[in-house]
Structure formats: C-alpha cells, structure tokens
Scaffold this motif. Structure first.
Motif, PDB file in Angstrom:
ATOM      1  N   HIS A  33      40.402 -38.781  88.153  1.00 32.58           N
ATOM      2  CA  HIS A  33      40.183 -37.301  88.301  1.00 32.58           C
ATOM      3  C   HIS A  33      40.895 -36.600  89.764  1.00 32.58           C
ATOM      4  N   ASP A 291      31.688 -33.372  86.388  1.00 31.21           N
ATOM      5  CA  ASP A 291      32.695 -34.512  85.551  1.00 31.21           C
ATOM      6  C   ASP A 291      32.372 -35.381  85.310  1.00 31.21           C
ATOM      7  N   ASP A 294      29.049 -36.771  84.023  1.00 30.53           N
ATOM      8  CA  ASP A 294      28.896 -36.021  81.974  1.00 30.53           C
ATOM      9  C   ASP A 294      29.174 -37.344  80.992  1.00 30.53           C
ATOM     10  N   ALA A 297      32.005 -37.795  78.686  1.00 28.72           N
ATOM     11  CA  ALA A 297      32.978 -38.137  79.148  1.00 28.72           C
ATOM     12  C   ALA A 297      33.349 -39.300  79.437  1.00 28.72           C
TER      13      ALA A 297
END
Length: 300
Positions: A33, A291, A294, A297
């Motif tokens: 990320h 993120d 989550d 994901a």
C-alpha cells in the motif's frame, strides 16, 4: 473466545470461529500500500529524529543564544538559519520533534483510554447512562474541537502538560462514539450471549470478547488521532496556551517567528513544514491501515 474481527466502522464483524487473515498477509498488503508505506516512512523518520536529536542537533536548542547572529539566513553554518535570539533553527526543530510527538501520542492514549471505557459501558448497558452519554457527546461535538481545546487550556493554564490534557479531552468523544457503535453491533452476537449464559462477568465479556472485535477501527482512529493531536497542540502553543519559552516546540516557534516573518521567513517556514509532514505521515498511515484492515481487502 470469538475470533477477532478485523473490520472498519460499519462493517459486519467476523462470525465466531471465522479464520483470521494471516499476519503475513496483512504485512504484505501494508507493504504494497503506497500511501501507508509513505506515511509509515515519514512517521518513522520523525521518530528517529526525536530519539537521536541530541546526536543530530549541531547546537544547543536553548542555550546557544547569540544576538550577534540573530536572523541569519540558511547557510553552511546554520542550515536552516537562526531565529530572533540567534539560536539554530535546525537544532530547535530536531528537539521540537520530541515535544510534538510526545504530546500527540500521550494525548491520543489518554483520549483513547477514556473514550474506549466510556463507549464500551454506554454501548453495553444502554439505558439512561447511554442516553445521557450520547447527549453529552453531542454537546461537545457541537463546538469546533479547537475552540473547546482553547477553552480547556485557558482554564487549566498555559503549560505543555495542560496542553496534552486539553487536546485529550476534546478527542474523547470521537473514541467514545466509535467504540459505542462497535459494542452496540457486537453485544447481541451469539458468542456474547453464550458468554452471558456461562455466567461470565460483564467486565470479562467486554474486555475479552467485545473489545478485541472493535480493535481494528480503534487502531485506525488512534493513528489518525495522533496527527490531529499534534496539530491541535501546535495551534495552542501558537496562541500562547501551550509550551512556554524557551521550549523548542513547533507551534511556539511559529508564534515567535510571526513578528519577523517579512525579514526572516525561514523562521516560520521550516517549523510549519515539520508540522505538515508529521500530520501528513499519520494521516497517510491511518488511511492505509483502514484499507489493509478492511475485510473486503482480504481476497486481493
């Protein structure tokens, strides 16, 4: 004990016994990320700066005042110039990282501790306590947080410790509402009902079965909260309600530099950039953690 749900606010928690994503998978997604990686690098850099400030700073940030070299522009001798008292700006910024990060982390920890306990009790027991708590939180959120922080800091008196307390107090409602919402969605889960049927105490149910399932969004909020606390503390110091001279706190440095901005803009530019970068780092890291944690994901 139920599986810990790696969820975000509003997401459905994992059912009991659901497999958790491997830690290696979470680490891999975090490393992939870009925003989280950039934010983590910025935060890590400032943490190292704070820890190594005595080794990195070329001058004493407080004691090396010399009016004969006041307001010197950036040069080979003073990379970021000098301030209105002839002190090295770079050295003061390096030491200021210690103060700003300490204030941000301590304020976040205090706010998270109080808000988590308050929200867990309100969400679990409900009733009149939840009703009164909700109205009190709504009242606090009706005012801009910085105005409340100014009011608390003015009442407590100008000092670094009171700044931490004021920033923590205005941050409590955010953690309270987050945890309360998570507890409301978890308290009727089958594993919580089963724990009650086994005669476990309310405290054990909350600590061992409910709060672990609310941990993921709390981590995200705490990460974002450090950046907000750093910014609020700098604002209070800029207004004269936080760190007092000669402390090398970034907000205090901005306050000292405002009267000489036209002739020595570097005095205000570099502390401002330091504040911006720290807040940006924590925001990017918090967004990345949101993120990564989550549940949607996990199949990526």
């Amino acid at each position: 004990m139920a599986a810990v749900a790696h969820d975000v606010p509003g997401a459905t928690p994992l059912p009991p016994g659901a497999p958790l994503p491997p830690a290696r998978g979470l680490g891999r997604r975090l490393l992939n990320h870009r925003s989280a990686l950039l934010g983590g690098a910025i935060v890590a850099a400032f943490v190292l700066i704070a820890l190594l400030a005595p080794l990195l700073a070329p001058y004493d940030p407080i004691g090396d005042a010399d009016l004969g070299r006041r307001l010197q522009p950036p040069s080979a001798e003073h990379w970021l110039g000098t301030d209105h008292q002839g002190r090295d700006v770079l050295s003061r910024i390096l030491y200021g990282a210690r103060i700003s990060l300490r204030v941000g982390v301590m304020a976040m920890l205090m706010a998270a501790a109080v808000g988590t306990a308050w929200g867990a009790l309100a969400g679990y027991y409900g009733g009149w306590f939840d009703l009164i708590s909700g109205r009190l939180v709504d009242l606090m959120l009706a005012f801009p947080s910085i105005l409340l922080a100014i009011a608390f800091a003015a009442f407590l008196g100008p000092s670094l410790e009171n700044t931490m307390l004021a920033v923590a107090l205005v941050s409590v409602p955010q953690y309270m509402r987050l945890v309360r919402g998570q507890v409301l969605s978890l308290r009727e889960q089958d594993y919580v009902v089963a724990a009650r049927a086994q005669g476990l105490s309310d405290a054990r149910i909350i600590v061992r079965h409910i709060l672990p399932n609310a941990l993921a969004p709390l981590i995200v909020q705490a990460t974002l909260g450090v950046g907000t606390a750093v910014l609020d503390a700098a604002a209070l110091s800029f207004l004269g309600l936080g760190a007092q001279p000669p402390a090398p706190e970034w907000g205090r440095m901005l306050n000292d530099a405002r009267t000489v901005f036209r002739v020595a803009p570097w005095n205000m530019t570099f502390p401002g950039l330091a504040i911006m970068l720290v807040v940006l780092g924590f925001n990017l890291l918090g967004d990345g953690l949101r993120d990564v944690l989550d549940p949607r994901a996990r199949d990526d």
